[in-house]
Design a protein around this motif. Sequence first.
Motif, PDB file in Angstrom:
ATOM      1  N   ARG A  87       0.858  -1.195   0.000  1.00  0.00           N
ATOM      2  CA  ARG A  87       0.000   0.000   0.000  1.00  0.00           C
ATOM      3  C   ARG A  87       0.888   1.238   0.000  1.00  0.00           C
ATOM      4  O   ARG A  87       1.814   1.340   0.799  1.00  0.00           O
ATOM      5  N   HIS A  88       0.595   2.175  -0.899  1.00  0.00           N
ATOM      6  CA  HIS A  88       1.336   3.436  -0.988  1.00  0.00           C
ATOM      7  C   HIS A  88       0.480   4.520  -0.331  1.00  0.00           C
ATOM      8  O   HIS A  88      -0.584   4.885  -0.845  1.00  0.00           O
ATOM      9  N   LEU A  89       0.957   5.045   0.784  1.00  0.00           N
ATOM     10  CA  LEU A  89       0.139   5.948   1.597  1.00  0.00           C
ATOM     11  C   LEU A  89       0.622   7.396   1.567  1.00  0.00           C
ATOM     12  O   LEU A  89      -0.149   8.309   1.834  1.00  0.00           O
ATOM     13  N   ALA A  90       1.908   7.624   1.254  1.00  0.00           N
ATOM     14  CA  ALA A  90       2.441   8.989   1.207  1.00  0.00           C
ATOM     15  C   ALA A  90       3.678   8.981   0.328  1.00  0.00           C
ATOM     16  O   ALA A  90       4.206   7.927  -0.026  1.00  0.00           O
ATOM     17  N   GLU A  91       4.142  10.167  -0.049  1.00  0.00           N
ATOM     18  CA  GLU A  91       5.294  10.301  -0.930  1.00  0.00           C
ATOM     19  C   GLU A  91       6.617  10.160  -0.172  1.00  0.00           C
ATOM     20  O   GLU A  91       6.721  10.545   0.988  1.00  0.00           O
ATOM     21  N   LEU A  92       7.603   9.636  -0.878  1.00  0.00           N
ATOM     22  CA  LEU A  92       8.998   9.688  -0.436  1.00  0.00           C
ATOM     23  C   LEU A  92       9.795  10.304  -1.571  1.00  0.00           C
ATOM     24  O   LEU A  92       9.767   9.803  -2.705  1.00  0.00           O
ATOM     25  N   ARG A  93      10.504  11.407  -1.298  1.00  0.00           N
ATOM     26  CA  ARG A  93      11.268  12.086  -2.337  1.00  0.00           C
ATOM     27  C   ARG A  93      12.765  11.846  -2.167  1.00  0.00           C
ATOM     28  O   ARG A  93      13.202  11.314  -1.143  1.00  0.00           O
ATOM     29  N   ILE A  94      13.525  12.249  -3.153  1.00  0.00           N
ATOM     30  CA  ILE A  94      14.981  12.048  -3.131  1.00  0.00           C
ATOM     31  C   ILE A  94      15.566  12.650  -1.850  1.00  0.00           C
ATOM     32  O   ILE A  94      15.257  13.784  -1.482  1.00  0.00           O
ATOM     33  N   GLY A  95      16.396  11.861  -1.174  1.00  0.00           N
ATOM     34  CA  GLY A  95      17.051  12.316   0.046  1.00  0.00           C
ATOM     35  C   GLY A  95      16.251  12.093   1.310  1.00  0.00           C
ATOM     36  O   GLY A  95      16.760  12.323   2.414  1.00  0.00           O
ATOM     37  N   ALA A  96      14.987  11.645   1.177  1.00  0.00           N
ATOM     38  CA  ALA A  96      14.165  11.411   2.368  1.00  0.00           C
ATOM     39  C   ALA A  96      14.692  10.185   3.125  1.00  0.00           C
ATOM     40  O   ALA A  96      14.970   9.150   2.535  1.00  0.00           O
ATOM     41  N   ALA A  97      14.811  10.315   4.444  1.00  0.00           N
ATOM     42  CA  ALA A  97      15.250   9.199   5.283  1.00  0.00           C
ATOM     43  C   ALA A  97      14.033   8.406   5.743  1.00  0.00           C
ATOM     44  O   ALA A  97      13.029   8.984   6.157  1.00  0.00           O
ATOM     45  N   PHE A  98      14.123   7.090   5.640  1.00  0.00           N
ATOM     46  CA  PHE A  98      13.007   6.254   6.091  1.00  0.00           C
ATOM     47  C   PHE A  98      13.547   5.020   6.792  1.00  0.00           C
ATOM     48  O   PHE A  98      14.711   4.653   6.639  1.00  0.00           O
ATOM     49  N   GLU A  99      12.676   4.389   7.551  1.00  0.00           N
ATOM     50  CA  GLU A  99      13.017   3.124   8.180  1.00  0.00           C
ATOM     51  C   GLU A  99      11.858   2.162   8.019  1.00  0.00           C
ATOM     52  O   GLU A  99      10.712   2.573   7.790  1.00  0.00           O
ATOM     53  N   ILE A 100      12.172   0.883   8.098  1.00  0.00           N
ATOM     54  CA  ILE A 100      11.154  -0.170   7.999  1.00  0.00           C
ATOM     55  C   ILE A 100      11.244  -1.031   9.247  1.00  0.00           C
ATOM     56  O   ILE A 100      12.338  -1.460   9.642  1.00  0.00           O
ATOM     57  N   ARG A 101      10.093  -1.238   9.867  1.00  0.00           N
ATOM     58  CA  ARG A 101      10.008  -2.158  11.009  1.00  0.00           C
ATOM     59  C   ARG A 101       9.086  -3.303  10.639  1.00  0.00           C
ATOM     60  O   ARG A 101       8.051  -3.099   9.995  1.00  0.00           O
ATOM     61  N   THR A 102       9.465  -4.498  11.084  1.00  0.00           N
ATOM     62  CA  THR A 102       8.827  -5.718  10.604  1.00  0.00           C
ATOM     63  C   THR A 102       8.218  -6.516  11.749  1.00  0.00           C
ATOM     64  O   THR A 102       8.869  -6.733  12.778  1.00  0.00           O
ATOM     65  N   THR A 103       6.991  -6.953  11.543  1.00  0.00           N
ATOM     66  CA  THR A 103       6.287  -7.837  12.466  1.00  0.00           C
ATOM     67  C   THR A 103       6.061  -9.176  11.788  1.00  0.00           C
ATOM     68  O   THR A 103       5.665  -9.226  10.611  1.00  0.00           O
ATOM     69  N   CYS A 104       6.327 -10.255  12.503  1.00  0.00           N
ATOM     70  CA  CYS A 104       6.076 -11.591  11.978  1.00  0.00           C
ATOM     71  C   CYS A 104       4.685 -12.026  12.425  1.00  0.00           C
ATOM     72  O   CYS A 104       4.430 -12.235  13.619  1.00  0.00           O
ATOM     73  N   LEU A 105       3.744 -12.130  11.477  1.00  0.00           N
ATOM     74  CA  LEU A 105       2.367 -12.492  11.791  1.00  0.00           C
ATOM     75  C   LEU A 105       2.176 -13.995  11.941  1.00  0.00           C
ATOM     76  O   LEU A 105       1.263 -14.438  12.631  1.00  0.00           O
ATOM     77  N   ASP A 106       3.018 -14.776  11.273  1.00  0.00           N
ATOM     78  CA  ASP A 106       2.887 -16.234  11.348  1.00  0.00           C
ATOM     79  C   ASP A 106       4.226 -16.857  11.025  1.00  0.00           C
ATOM     80  O   ASP A 106       4.906 -16.439  10.079  1.00  0.00           O
ATOM     81  N   GLY A 107       4.621 -17.849  11.801  1.00  0.00           N
ATOM     82  CA  GLY A 107       5.882 -18.534  11.559  1.00  0.00           C
ATOM     83  C   GLY A 107       5.772 -20.009  11.834  1.00  0.00           C
ATOM     84  O   GLY A 107       6.694 -20.606  12.374  1.00  0.00           O
ATOM     85  N   THR A 108       4.639 -20.590  11.472  1.00  0.00           N
ATOM     86  CA  THR A 108       4.412 -22.012  11.727  1.00  0.00           C
ATOM     87  C   THR A 108       4.694 -22.835  10.478  1.00  0.00           C
ATOM     88  O   THR A 108       4.411 -22.398   9.353  1.00  0.00           O
ATOM     89  N   GLY A 109       5.255 -24.016  10.682  1.00  0.00           N
ATOM     90  CA  GLY A 109       5.512 -24.920   9.563  1.00  0.00           C
ATOM     91  C   GLY A 109       6.453 -24.290   8.548  1.00  0.00           C
ATOM     92  O   GLY A 109       7.519 -23.775   8.885  1.00  0.00           O
ATOM     93  N   LYS A 110       6.013 -24.296   7.290  1.00  0.00           N
ATOM     94  CA  LYS A 110       6.841 -23.758   6.208  1.00  0.00           C
ATOM     95  C   LYS A 110       6.519 -22.299   5.921  1.00  0.00           C
ATOM     96  O   LYS A 110       7.159 -21.686   5.067  1.00  0.00           O
ATOM     97  N   ARG A 111       5.538 -21.726   6.623  1.00  0.00           N
ATOM     98  CA  ARG A 111       5.070 -20.384   6.307  1.00  0.00           C
ATOM     99  C   ARG A 111       5.822 -19.312   7.085  1.00  0.00           C
ATOM    100  O   ARG A 111       6.185 -19.494   8.240  1.00  0.00           O
TER     101      ARG A 111
END
Length: 457
Positions: free
Chosen positions: A367-391
Amino acid sequence: MTGIVAIIGSGVIGAGWAARFLLGGWHVRVFDPDPGAETRLEATIARAKVSLPGLYDTPLPPPGRLSLHATIPEAVSGATWIQENLPERLELKRKVFQTIQAACAPEAILASSSAGLTLDALRACATRPAQICAIRPCDPVYLLPLAEVTCPEPAVADRIQAILTGLGMIPSDGSVTQSLQAALLRRALEMIRDGEASPVQIDEALRLGLAPLWSQRGPFGTASDGAGPAQFALTEGADGKAWTDSPADTPALSRSSPPASDARFVQRDAALVGMLRALKAETVGAGAGLADADRARVPAQGADTAPLLTAARTVPRDWADYNGHMTEARYLHAFGNATDRFMEILGVDADYLASGGSFFTAETHIRHLAELRIGAAFEIRTTCLDGTGKRMHLWHEMRCDGVLVATGEHMLIHVSLETRRPAPPASPVAEALARIAQAHARLATGPGVGRAIGDPR
């Protein structure tokens, strides 16, 4: 324009010519009595098939046919272009030219890749001297565009230019590359002999400094971007010796390139970033240090009780599109890098991949919710929703200055790299994935999880 090309001698340069013509749609006939010729050709063409299309955003023509021939007359009969690439032995080349001209069409282009022999020397003793020209490429021929042409006959030179241009090459009159390379190497050897520099220092001066700049504008164009041509000509070097005695010694310098401008500097910097990033991806040359710096700055992941920090960076210039903001493909790129970082945290490293296990992405929703322009600093944080079996079900949130600008939801399946089919992860990875998934199960999930396109939730 396509046709038949005969390659006489398939060493490094000859095999490169064969690959360039073949992938340009020409039918390529090769004469080379060396028993290893076919293996060498196949290896060169395989490399070219991987790398040459990467230079373009449009498809190459269908490749031509490659054939090896036992005799020179068989190879050159009916050829439009004949490219000789034999060792630098004048008598050998003259003898071969006589054999070629006895069997080829009078209108065929007969070109020599010779770097050390003059055209007059090559033409002496020839049946049709005017048919012979010199075309000197740079290695690898299938990638580097320069082809230095020596051909006094205008009509033939025009045909050569049309064919080389059609192959994606850039013809240039004369023979300059070899002389410059020899002069540079000669000066470098003098500096080593006199204790002015070591081989390592000279290599670093070129690959880390001068070469990336010279690749865009050459030495004179680069000089005009700095102090200016006249000052460049008169500035003293570190040894206190002036490079020239007076401006009159270098009359062409002041006319060598237009004056620098802000737009020129912006263009230069953008090209430098692109080149350096490409070198960084391969960890070679000036890019090796950049790769080391990246590895040293990998952000700490944080505790399992919170979404893990999997990316922190700025938007580079080549990630922007015609709207002036980060192109949609780069959002996937960034989220893909975050997924790779999450996999590293689990223990999916080079050793694990070598053991035969990995994760393949099965489904993605961004989902694209807002703009990111050249030089903009961003970070990504990750949540694991499922980690059972092979998924492995991941939720990425991309933020800039605390504002949520995009989300990525990814379903991955663990596979065996041997069978390319789903398989359970090995114990250490499975345990780490289950631990993080259990810790993240207590986290509140943000809006958009599981959302389909058009779903108003």
